[in-house]
Design a protein around this motif. Sequence first.
Motif, mmCIF file in Angstrom:
data_model
loop_
_atom_site.group_PDB
_atom_site.id
_atom_site.type_symbol
_atom_site.label_atom_id
_atom_site.label_comp_id
_atom_site.label_asym_id
_atom_site.label_seq_id
_atom_site.Cartn_x
_atom_site.Cartn_y
_atom_site.Cartn_z
ATOM 1 N N LYS A 117 0.830 -1.215 0.000
ATOM 2 C CA LYS A 117 0.000 0.000 0.000
ATOM 3 C C LYS A 117 0.862 1.261 0.000
ATOM 4 C CE LYS A 117 -4.108 -2.049 2.038
ATOM 5 N NZ LYS A 117 -4.916 -2.277 3.218
ATOM 6 N N VAL A 118 1.950 1.231 0.771
ATOM 7 C CA VAL A 118 2.881 2.367 0.780
ATOM 8 C C VAL A 118 3.459 2.567 -0.616
ATOM 9 C CG1 VAL A 118 5.141 3.160 1.627
ATOM 10 C CG2 VAL A 118 3.451 2.255 3.241
ATOM 11 N N SER A 119 3.855 1.469 -1.241
ATOM 12 C CA SER A 119 4.410 1.535 -2.591
ATOM 13 C C SER A 119 3.384 2.080 -3.585
ATOM 14 C CB SER A 119 4.874 0.137 -3.019
ATOM 15 O OG SER A 119 5.447 0.178 -4.294
ATOM 16 N N LEU A 120 2.141 1.605 -3.476
ATOM 17 C CA LEU A 120 1.078 2.086 -4.368
ATOM 18 C C LEU A 120 0.840 3.580 -4.178
ATOM 19 C CD1 LEU A 120 -1.228 1.652 -6.402
ATOM 20 C CD2 LEU A 120 -2.683 0.990 -4.472
ATOM 21 N N SER A 175 2.710 0.750 -13.445
ATOM 22 C CA SER A 175 3.174 0.393 -12.099
ATOM 23 C C SER A 175 2.025 0.481 -11.094
ATOM 24 C CB SER A 175 4.327 1.316 -11.677
ATOM 25 O OG SER A 175 4.780 0.988 -10.388
ATOM 26 N N VAL A 176 1.256 1.565 -11.171
ATOM 27 C CA VAL A 176 0.105 1.748 -10.279
ATOM 28 C C VAL A 176 -0.886 0.603 -10.468
ATOM 29 C CG1 VAL A 176 -1.953 3.182 -9.894
ATOM 30 C CG2 VAL A 176 0.309 4.254 -10.032
ATOM 31 N N ASP A 177 -1.159 0.252 -11.715
ATOM 32 C CA ASP A 177 -2.103 -0.827 -12.010
ATOM 33 C C ASP A 177 -1.624 -2.158 -11.432
ATOM 34 O OD1 ASP A 177 -4.396 -2.035 -13.439
ATOM 35 O OD2 ASP A 177 -2.841 -2.966 -14.661
ATOM 36 N N ARG A 178 -0.353 -2.463 -11.615
ATOM 37 C CA ARG A 178 0.183 -3.744 -11.139
ATOM 38 C C ARG A 178 0.234 -3.817 -9.617
ATOM 39 N NH1 ARG A 178 4.066 -3.436 -16.239
ATOM 40 N NH2 ARG A 178 2.937 -4.918 -17.527
ATOM 41 N N LEU A 179 0.567 -2.715 -8.983
ATOM 42 C CA LEU A 179 0.584 -2.702 -7.518
ATOM 43 C C LEU A 179 -0.833 -2.846 -6.960
ATOM 44 C CD1 LEU A 179 3.289 0.058 -6.947
ATOM 45 C CD2 LEU A 179 3.504 -2.363 -6.340
ATOM 46 N N SER A 180 -1.799 -2.211 -7.606
ATOM 47 C CA SER A 180 -3.206 -2.346 -7.191
ATOM 48 C C SER A 180 -3.658 -3.801 -7.285
ATOM 49 C CB SER A 180 -4.125 -1.490 -8.072
ATOM 50 O OG SER A 180 -3.820 -0.136 -7.924
#
Length: 197
Positions: A67-70, A107-112
């Motif tokens: 979540k921090v990474s996202l 990146s946002v999509d993959r982290l989600s």
Amino acid sequence: MARISFSLLLLLSVLCAAGMVESSSSTDFIKTSCGATRYPTVCVESLAVYANAIQQSPRQLAQTALKVSLDRAKSTKVFVSKMTRMHGLKGRQYQAVKDCVDTMGNSVDRLSRSIQELGQISRGSSQDFMWHMSNVQTWVSAALTDENTCMDGFAGRGMDGHVKMAIRGKIVNVAQVTSNALALVNQYASTTVTHKP
């Protein structure tokens, strides 16, 4: 009356001390876990504020790290998007910034997706667990690649130094927390598999 106040004060003191001990052991757990990451100082700094939520749960630690990474990936994408509207950007510079917005979006999509997948893991069989974890690990790795790809576009001469440095600072930070999140996900996967039938 004084006796009641003293008893109340004593009870509050005990409760506060118990809370501090719990918080301290949670923080120690985070520090120990972060020791296995590539950027342990960044890891502790980004996760210590969530010690009460994490407790001593490897799963909660991995989830929080993702979540921090996202959150950082989202704010970096917004920051880089604003850079496309800067005056004086043209040609290769503009294209590098625009490409970076796209890769940060990936990146946002993959982290989600990683967070959702980790949230769906149940106490099923070892095989089911590893299938879900493999998805999480693949997407977090791909997100880290996206973040590094963003910086590749700024390699070489002829790139605006200020734009490059501003974006680099943001990307380095998000890449470090993503790298740490991947290490904590891997750690959670390996410790959980050893305890599964």
